[in-house]
Design a protein around this motif. Structure first.
Motif, PDB file in Angstrom:
ATOM      1  N   MET A   1      76.980  16.334  -4.545  1.00 11.51           N
ATOM      2  CA  MET A   1      76.844  17.768  -4.799  1.00 11.51           C
ATOM      3  C   MET A   1      77.638  18.156  -6.051  1.00 11.51           C
ATOM      4  O   MET A   1      77.123  18.675  -7.022  1.00 11.51           O
ATOM      5  N   VAL A   2      78.926  17.828  -5.987  1.00 13.93           N
ATOM      6  CA  VAL A   2      79.791  18.109  -7.134  1.00 13.93           C
ATOM      7  C   VAL A   2      79.189  17.480  -8.377  1.00 13.93           C
ATOM      8  O   VAL A   2      79.086  18.099  -9.431  1.00 13.93           O
ATOM      9  N   GLU A   3      78.745  16.257  -8.208  1.00 11.60           N
ATOM     10  CA  GLU A   3      78.223  15.514  -9.338  1.00 11.60           C
ATOM     11  C   GLU A   3      77.048  16.220 -10.007  1.00 11.60           C
ATOM     12  O   GLU A   3      76.972  16.321 -11.224  1.00 11.60           O
ATOM     13  N   LYS A   4      76.169  16.742  -9.142  1.00  2.00           N
ATOM     14  CA  LYS A   4      74.968  17.404  -9.661  1.00  2.00           C
ATOM     15  C   LYS A   4      75.337  18.662 -10.457  1.00  2.00           C
ATOM     16  O   LYS A   4      74.867  18.877 -11.573  1.00  2.00           O
ATOM     17  N   VAL A   5      76.227  19.457  -9.880  1.00  7.85           N
ATOM     18  CA  VAL A   5      76.680  20.677 -10.548  1.00  7.85           C
ATOM     19  C   VAL A   5      77.366  20.325 -11.861  1.00  7.85           C
ATOM     20  O   VAL A   5      77.157  20.932 -12.897  1.00  7.85           O
ATOM     21  N   GLU A   6      78.189  19.281 -11.791  1.00  5.53           N
ATOM     22  CA  GLU A   6      78.928  18.882 -12.971  1.00  5.53           C
ATOM     23  C   GLU A   6      77.997  18.424 -14.080  1.00  5.53           C
ATOM     24  O   GLU A   6      78.169  18.764 -15.236  1.00  5.53           O
ATOM     25  N   LYS A   7      77.008  17.657 -13.720  1.00  4.55           N
ATOM     26  CA  LYS A   7      76.060  17.132 -14.714  1.00  4.55           C
ATOM     27  C   LYS A   7      75.397  18.279 -15.462  1.00  4.55           C
ATOM     28  O   LYS A   7      75.241  18.253 -16.680  1.00  4.55           O
ATOM     29  N   GLN A   8      75.021  19.285 -14.677  1.00  5.17           N
ATOM     30  CA  GLN A   8      74.383  20.458 -15.245  1.00  5.17           C
ATOM     31  C   GLN A   8      75.312  21.144 -16.244  1.00  5.17           C
ATOM     32  O   GLN A   8      74.928  21.455 -17.370  1.00  5.17           O
ATOM     33  N   ALA A   9      76.561  21.343 -15.823  1.00  4.97           N
ATOM     34  CA  ALA A   9      77.531  22.041 -16.665  1.00  4.97           C
ATOM     35  C   ALA A   9      77.825  21.249 -17.930  1.00  4.97           C
ATOM     36  O   ALA A   9      77.923  21.800 -19.026  1.00  4.97           O
ATOM     37  N   LEU A  10      77.914  19.937 -17.759  1.00  7.85           N
ATOM     38  CA  LEU A  10      78.191  19.086 -18.908  1.00  7.85           C
ATOM     39  C   LEU A  10      77.044  19.136 -19.906  1.00  7.85           C
ATOM     40  O   LEU A  10      77.251  19.211 -21.115  1.00  7.85           O
ATOM     41  N   ALA A  11      75.825  19.121 -19.395  1.00  6.50           N
ATOM     42  CA  ALA A  11      74.656  19.158 -20.268  1.00  6.50           C
ATOM     43  C   ALA A  11      74.627  20.468 -21.053  1.00  6.50           C
ATOM     44  O   ALA A  11      74.343  20.474 -22.264  1.00  6.50           O
ATOM     45  N   THR A  12      74.984  21.555 -20.386  1.00  2.93           N
ATOM     46  CA  THR A  12      75.033  22.851 -21.066  1.00  2.93           C
ATOM     47  C   THR A  12      76.086  22.835 -22.165  1.00  2.93           C
ATOM     48  O   THR A  12      75.858  23.304 -23.279  1.00  2.93           O
ATOM     49  N   ALA A  13      77.250  22.257 -21.840  1.00  2.00           N
ATOM     50  CA  ALA A  13      78.329  22.191 -22.818  1.00  2.00           C
ATOM     51  C   ALA A  13      77.899  21.370 -24.028  1.00  2.00           C
ATOM     52  O   ALA A  13      78.125  21.739 -25.179  1.00  2.00           O
ATOM     53  N   MET A  14      77.259  20.269 -23.747  1.00  2.00           N
ATOM     54  CA  MET A  14      76.818  19.368 -24.809  1.00  2.00           C
ATOM     55  C   MET A  14      75.807  20.060 -25.720  1.00  2.00           C
ATOM     56  O   MET A  14      75.897  19.978 -26.946  1.00  2.00           O
ATOM     57  N   GLU A  15      74.883  20.759 -25.101  1.00  2.00           N
ATOM     58  CA  GLU A  15      73.873  21.494 -25.864  1.00  2.00           C
ATOM     59  C   GLU A  15      74.528  22.490 -26.817  1.00  2.00           C
ATOM     60  O   GLU A  15      74.172  22.595 -27.976  1.00  2.00           O
ATOM     61  N   ARG A  16      75.512  23.202 -26.265  1.00  2.00           N
ATOM     62  CA  ARG A  16      76.195  24.228 -27.059  1.00  2.00           C
ATOM     63  C   ARG A  16      76.932  23.584 -28.238  1.00  2.00           C
ATOM     64  O   ARG A  16      76.876  24.062 -29.364  1.00  2.00           O
ATOM     65  N   ILE A  17      77.591  22.457 -27.946  1.00  2.00           N
ATOM     66  CA  ILE A  17      78.347  21.789 -29.017  1.00  2.00           C
ATOM     67  C   ILE A  17      77.412  21.278 -30.103  1.00  2.00           C
ATOM     68  O   ILE A  17      77.696  21.392 -31.292  1.00  2.00           O
ATOM     69  N   LEU A  18      76.272  20.769 -29.686  1.00  2.00           N
ATOM     70  CA  LEU A  18      75.334  20.223 -30.676  1.00  2.00           C
ATOM     71  C   LEU A  18      74.710  21.318 -31.551  1.00  2.00           C
ATOM     72  O   LEU A  18      74.211  21.037 -32.630  1.00  2.00           O
ATOM     73  N   LYS A  19      74.746  22.552 -31.052  1.00  2.00           N
ATOM     74  CA  LYS A  19      74.219  23.663 -31.867  1.00  2.00           C
ATOM     75  C   LYS A  19      75.195  24.084 -32.956  1.00  2.00           C
ATOM     76  O   LYS A  19      74.846  24.831 -33.862  1.00  2.00           O
ATOM     77  N   GLN A  20      76.452  23.643 -32.848  1.00  2.00           N
ATOM     78  CA  GLN A  20      77.456  24.012 -33.856  1.00  2.00           C
ATOM     79  C   GLN A  20      77.081  23.416 -35.208  1.00  2.00           C
ATOM     80  O   GLN A  20      76.386  22.411 -35.280  1.00  2.00           O
ATOM     81  N   VAL A  21      77.597  24.060 -36.263  1.00  2.00           N
ATOM     82  CA  VAL A  21      77.358  23.506 -37.592  1.00  2.00           C
ATOM     83  C   VAL A  21      78.324  22.344 -37.805  1.00  2.00           C
ATOM     84  O   VAL A  21      79.524  22.540 -37.933  1.00  2.00           O
ATOM     85  N   GLU A  22      77.778  21.158 -37.770  1.00  2.00           N
ATOM     86  CA  GLU A  22      78.613  19.964 -37.942  1.00  2.00           C
ATOM     87  C   GLU A  22      77.798  18.932 -38.703  1.00  2.00           C
ATOM     88  O   GLU A  22      76.569  18.913 -38.618  1.00  2.00           O
ATOM     89  N   PRO A  23      78.477  18.044 -39.433  1.00  2.00           N
ATOM     90  CA  PRO A  23      77.715  17.030 -40.172  1.00  2.00           C
ATOM     91  C   PRO A  23      76.924  16.123 -39.225  1.00  2.00           C
ATOM     92  O   PRO A  23      77.303  15.946 -38.069  1.00  2.00           O
ATOM     93  N   GLN A  24      75.867  15.587 -39.774  1.00  2.00           N
ATOM     94  CA  GLN A  24      74.963  14.771 -38.969  1.00  2.00           C
ATOM     95  C   GLN A  24      75.675  13.566 -38.342  1.00  2.00           C
ATOM     96  O   GLN A  24      75.456  13.240 -37.192  1.00  2.00           O
ATOM     97  N   TRP A  25      76.573  12.909 -39.118  1.00  2.00           N
ATOM     98  CA  TRP A  25      77.258  11.715 -38.581  1.00  2.00           C
ATOM     99  C   TRP A  25      78.024  12.028 -37.319  1.00  2.00           C
ATOM    100  O   TRP A  25      78.089  11.237 -36.391  1.00  2.00           O
ATOM    101  N   LEU A  26      78.600  13.247 -37.279  1.00  2.00           N
ATOM    102  CA  LEU A  26      79.392  13.614 -36.112  1.00  2.00           C
ATOM    103  C   LEU A  26      78.485  13.870 -34.908  1.00  2.00           C
ATOM    104  O   LEU A  26      78.766  13.431 -33.791  1.00  2.00           O
ATOM    105  N   LYS A  27      77.369  14.554 -35.199  1.00  2.00           N
ATOM    106  CA  LYS A  27      76.397  14.782 -34.118  1.00  2.00           C
ATOM    107  C   LYS A  27      75.926  13.458 -33.541  1.00  2.00           C
ATOM    108  O   LYS A  27      75.803  13.305 -32.323  1.00  2.00           O
ATOM    109  N   GLU A  28      75.700  12.503 -34.437  1.00  2.00           N
ATOM    110  CA  GLU A  28      75.223  11.201 -33.956  1.00  2.00           C
ATOM    111  C   GLU A  28      76.259  10.504 -33.069  1.00  2.00           C
ATOM    112  O   GLU A  28      75.916   9.927 -32.034  1.00  2.00           O
ATOM    113  N   ILE A  29      77.521  10.595 -33.486  1.00  2.00           N
ATOM    114  CA  ILE A  29      78.583   9.985 -32.666  1.00  2.00           C
ATOM    115  C   ILE A  29      78.627  10.658 -31.303  1.00  2.00           C
ATOM    116  O   ILE A  29      78.734  10.008 -30.261  1.00  2.00           O
TER     117      ILE A  29
END
Lengths: 421, 264
Positions: A1-29
C-alpha cells in the motif's frame, strides 16, 4: 500500500523536476538514475525492519518539535542551504586561498564538467534504490572544491536545513573534492526547520586525491519522520579522512557511511555517536572497505538509548584481495538507559588477505551501578552522576583532533538531547 | 560539634544472583564526635568494609535493624548523595575507574554539588585549593587531565581518594584500608593529608589491618571488630598489643565462640 502511494508521489516529483530548465546531460542522468532506482532494492540494514516506513512522501504525522533549533540560527554558517535557498559568507582567507564553493545551480552553470563527472561516478556506484533516487531527485546541495596544494586551517561551517513546506521529500547532495596535498575541515550541520515532517534524503560525497586530509564533522539534528543519510568517500594514496558523526535526530533514521580506502596507505577513521529516545529507531551501516595495501581503517561507534527507542550499529569492515598489510579495527558499544529500549551492535569483518591486522569489539550494557555509587558518594545527585557517566562514555568517541570549541558545542548538544529526549 | 551514632546496627548483604541475604553486621554500636580519630581493626571477614559501605548507603548492603544517625537525624532513608552532602566521606578500598570524565571535571562537579547554585565555586578559587592539596599529596597536575582513576596505580588511586577528601572537607571521613597497597613514602604522604584536616570539625574512622598506619595517624580510640560486632575498645596501645598477640588470642581471652575466616 505504502509502496503504491509512494511510487505515485515519486513519479509526480520526477515529472516536476524534469520540467525544470536544466541542461540535457543532467536530465539524462536523472532519467538513468530513475530507471536504475526502479531496478534496485532498498539498502539492507541488518536488524532493523525499516522497509515499510514511508520514506519518500510526506507523512501526515508531525513530530513534536522542540525549541532547540533557534540556537542554530544564531550561528553564522559560511555555507547555508535552507530548502532551495542558499547563502554564502565565506571567510576571506578561504576565498583567497582558492577554496571554491558552488550551489547546485551554480555548479550546473559554472563547472558542469565536474558536476557531470561526479554524478556519473555516483550513479555508477549506486547500488541501492535510495541512492539512485537521491541522484534522480536532487534539487539542492553544494559542490566544494579545494585546489591542489592548498591547506585551509579554519573550519568550513555548512548548514543543510530541510524546509518544512516541501510536498515531496527533500533530496540534498553535498559534493566535496580535495585536490592533491590539500587540507580542509568541515562542520556540517543537518537540521530541519520546525513543523517539518517530510522525509529527508541527504548525501555527502567526498573525493580525496593523493595526500589530501579532511576532517568532516556531521551534526545531524533532523526532525523529519524519516531521514536517510548517505555519506561516501573515496580515498586516494596516503590521503586521510576522519569522520565524526553525531546523530541527535528526532525521527527515524537510517545512516550509512562508507570509506573506500582505495589508495595505498590511505587512512580513515569513522567515529559515530548516537542518542535515541522515545519511539525512535535509528539504524547505522558504517563501512570501511580496504582495497589499497597498507591502508588503515578504524570504526568507533557509541550509542545511548532512552525510553522505548531502538538503535542498531552495524560495523562492516572488508579487506579485499591484494590489500596487504592493512589494518581494520572496529568497536561498537551501546549503553541502555531504559529497560524498554532495544539495541544491537553487530561487527562484521570480511577478510580476503592474510597479512593484515583486524579486530573488533562490541558491547551492549547498562550504566555501571558502581560508577554511579562512586560519584554519588561524593555528593553528586543521581541525575548529575548519570549525566557524567553517559557523556563520559560518549565523549570517548569524540576525536581529540577536533577544535576545542567545536567539541564543546557537540557535547552541549549531546547533553541537551539527553535531557530533552 | 557533630556526632555520628551507630546504634544496634544489623546489616545484611544481598547476593545479586540468588537474592539471598547474609547477615554480616550483628548488633554494632559506635559513637564518633568530630574532633576525634577512631580506628577499627579486626581479622578478615568480620564486616569492617560492610560497616563503611552501610554508613555510606551502598544499595547492596541492607540495614535490617538498628540506626545510623548524624546529629540525631537518621541516615537510613537518605540517598547516597544526600549522606555525602551531610558531611560523610568514604575513601574507598577499590575506587572505580570512570572513562571519559577527567579528574578535574569530576572534582569540580563534586565541589559544586555541595553548594547552592548561587555559591558555585569560581574556577580561580577551585584551582588554588586544588594546587595546594596536590602539592601536599605530592601529586602532579597532570593527574587532573587524566580520566577518573583510569589507569591509575594502586597508590595513585589512594592519593586521589585523599585529594577528594581534602577538597570536599567532610565532617566524617571513613578511610577503608587506605594503607593497603601503599609503600612507606606514600603512606606518609597520605597520612599528612589526613592530619592536615584534623580539627574540631573533622572526625576520621580508619579501617585497617595493620598497626603501621596508626603510627602516622594517631587514633584516640581503637575498636576491635569480630563477627560483626565491636568486641573491645581501647587506645592506640590496644593496637600495639594486638600486633604482638594476634586476634585469635584476643578472642580466646574474651571467651568468644567465633571462627576466624583465615583460621584452619
Amino acid at each position: 500500500m505504502v509502496e503504491k502511494v509512494e511510487k505515485q508521489a515519486l513519479a509526480t516529483a520526477m515529472e516536476r523536476i524534469l520540467k525544470q530548465v536544466e541542461p540535457q546531460w543532467l536530465k539524462e542522468i536523472r532519467i538513468q538514475a530513475w530507471q536504475r532506482a526502479n531496478q534496485l532494492e532498498l539498502p539492507r540494514v541488518d536488524k532493523i525492519a525499516y522497509k515499510d516506513w514511508p520514506q519518500f512522501i510526506t507523512s501526515k504525522t508531525i513530530i513534536k518539535q522542540q525549541k532547540d533549533i533557534d540556537a542554530q540560527q544564531q550561528i553564522e554558517y559560511q555555507l547555508s542551504n535552507y530548502a532551495d535557498h542558499y547563502s554564502k559568507k565565506l571567510a576571506k582567507s578561504m576565498q583567497e586561498k582558492g577554496l571554491k564553493t558552488y550551489t547546485f545551480k551554480e555548479a550546473i552553470q559554472l563547472v558542469p564538467q565536474i558536476l557531470k563527472d561526479q554524478l556519473i561516478k555516483m550513479l555508477k556506484q549506486a547500488n541501492t534504490k535510495t541512492e539512485a533516487y537521491q541522484i534522480a531527485l536532487m534539487t539542492s546541495g553544494w559542490l566544494i572544491k579545494v585546489p591542489d596544494n592548498v591547506e585551509i586551517d579554519e573550519v568550513l561551517t555548512i548548514l543543510t536545513d530541510q524546509a518544512s513546506d516541501q510536498q515531496t521529500d527533500y533530496c540534498n547532495q553535498t559534493i566535496v573534492i580535495l585536490g592533491k596535498n590539500s587540507k580542509l575541515k568541515i562542520m556540517h550541520e543537518i537540521a530541519s526547520t520546525p513543523q517539518s515532517a517530510s522525509p529527508t534524503h541527504i548525501g555527502v560525497n567526498i573525493t580525496l586525491h593523493a595526500n589530501a586530509q579532511l576532517q568532516y564533522i556531521g551534526l545531524d539534528q533532523l526532525a523529519s519522520n524519516f531521514g536517510y543519510l548517505k555519506r561516501t568517500a573515496h580515498l586516494a594514496t596516503a590521503s586521510q579522512l576522519n569522520w565524526q558523526l553525531v546523530d541527535l535526530s528526532k525521527g527515524n533514521l537510517i545512516s550509512e557511511c562508507t570509506s573506500h580506502l582505495i589508495g595505498a596507505g590511505s587512512e580513515s577513521k569513522i567515529n559515530v555517536i548516537s542518542i535515541t529516545s522515545q519511539q525512535q529507531q535509528h539504524g547505522f551501516n558504517t563501512k570501511l572497505l580496504n582495497y589499497g595495501h597498507h591502508s588503515k581503517g578504524e570504526i568507533n561507534q557509541r550509542g545511548v538509548l532512552l525510553d522505548a527507542s531502538k538503535l542498531v550499529f552495524n560495523g562492516i569492515g572488508k579487506i579485499y584481495h591484494g590489500a596487504h598489510g592493512t589494518y581494520a579495527n572496529q568497536e561498537n558499544r551501546l549503553m541502555m538507559l531504559s529497560s524498554h529500549a532495544s539495541g544491537d551492535a553487530n561487527p562484521i569483518l570480511l577478510i580476503e588477505e592474510n597479512d593484515v591486522v583486524a579486530g573488533h569489539a562490541a558491547s551492549v550494557g547498562q550504566i555501571d551501578k558502581q560508577q554511579l555509587y562512586y560519584l554519588m558518594s561524593r555528593g553528586l545527585s543521581k541525575a548529575m552522576a548519570q549525566k557524567l557517566v553517559v557523556t563520559g562514555f560518549l565523549s570517548k568517541t569524540i576525536d581529540s583532533s577536533i577544535d576545542q570549541a567545536l567539541a564543546q558545542r557537540i557535547l552541549g548538544k549531546i547533553e541537551e538531547k539527553l535531557v530533552n529526549g | 560539634m557533630s556526632t555520628l551514632v551507630i546504634r544496634q546496627l544489623h546489616v545484611a548483604i544481598v547476593d545479586n544472583e540468588t537474592k539471598k541475604q547474609t547477615e554480616i553486621i550483628k548488633g554494632l554500636d559506635l559513637t564518633i564526635n568530630t574532633g576525634e580519630t577512631h580506628a577499627i581493626m579486626g581479622p578478615n571477614g568480620t564486616g569492617k568494609s560492610t560497616l563503611s559501605q552501610a554508613i555510606m548507603g551502598h544499595p547492596n548492603y541492607i540495614v535490617t535493624s538498628g540506626d545510623i544517625l548524624v546529629d540525631n537525624v537518621s541516615l537510613l532513608a537518605k540517598t547516597v548523595d544526600e549522606r555525602a552532602r551531610l558531611g560523610l566521606f568514604l575513601a574507598m578500598q577499590y575506587p572505580v575507574e570512570i572513562s571519559g570524565i577527567t579528574n578535574f571535571e569530576f572534582m569540580r562537579a563534586a565541589m559544586n554539588a555541595q553548594r547552592s547554585p548561587k555559591e558555585q565555586l569560581s574556577i580561580g578559587n577551585f584551582m588554588a585549593e586544588l594546587q595546594r592539596n596536590l602539592k601536599m599529596l605530592n601529586m602532579s597536575e597532570a593527574m587532573l587531565e587524566r580520566y577518573l582513576n583510569e589507569g591509575f596505580s594502586g597508590g595513585e588511586k589512594k592519593r586521589n581518594e585523599i585529594l577528594q577528601m581534602m577538597m570536599l572537607r567532610p565532617k566524617f571521613a571513613i578511610l577503608d584500608e587506605i594503607d593497603s597497597g601503599l609503600d612507606i613514602d606514600a603512606l606518609q604522604v597520605v597520612a599528612q593529608g589526613v592530619n592536615a584536616l584534623a580539627g574540631p570539625k573533622f572526625a576520621t574512622l580508619m579501617i585497617t589491618h595493620y598497626q603501621r598506619l596508626l603510627d602516622y595517624i594517631k587514633p584516640d580510640y581503637v575498636h576491635i571488630m569480630m563477627d560483626g560486632r565491636i568486641v573491645k575498645t581501647g587506645t592506640g596501645a590496644l593496637a600495639q598489643e594486638l600486633e604482638q598477640t594476634g586476634y585469635a588470642h584476643l578472642r580466646d581471652e574474651l571467651g568468644l565462640d567465633i571462627k576466624l575466616v583465615d583460621e584452619d
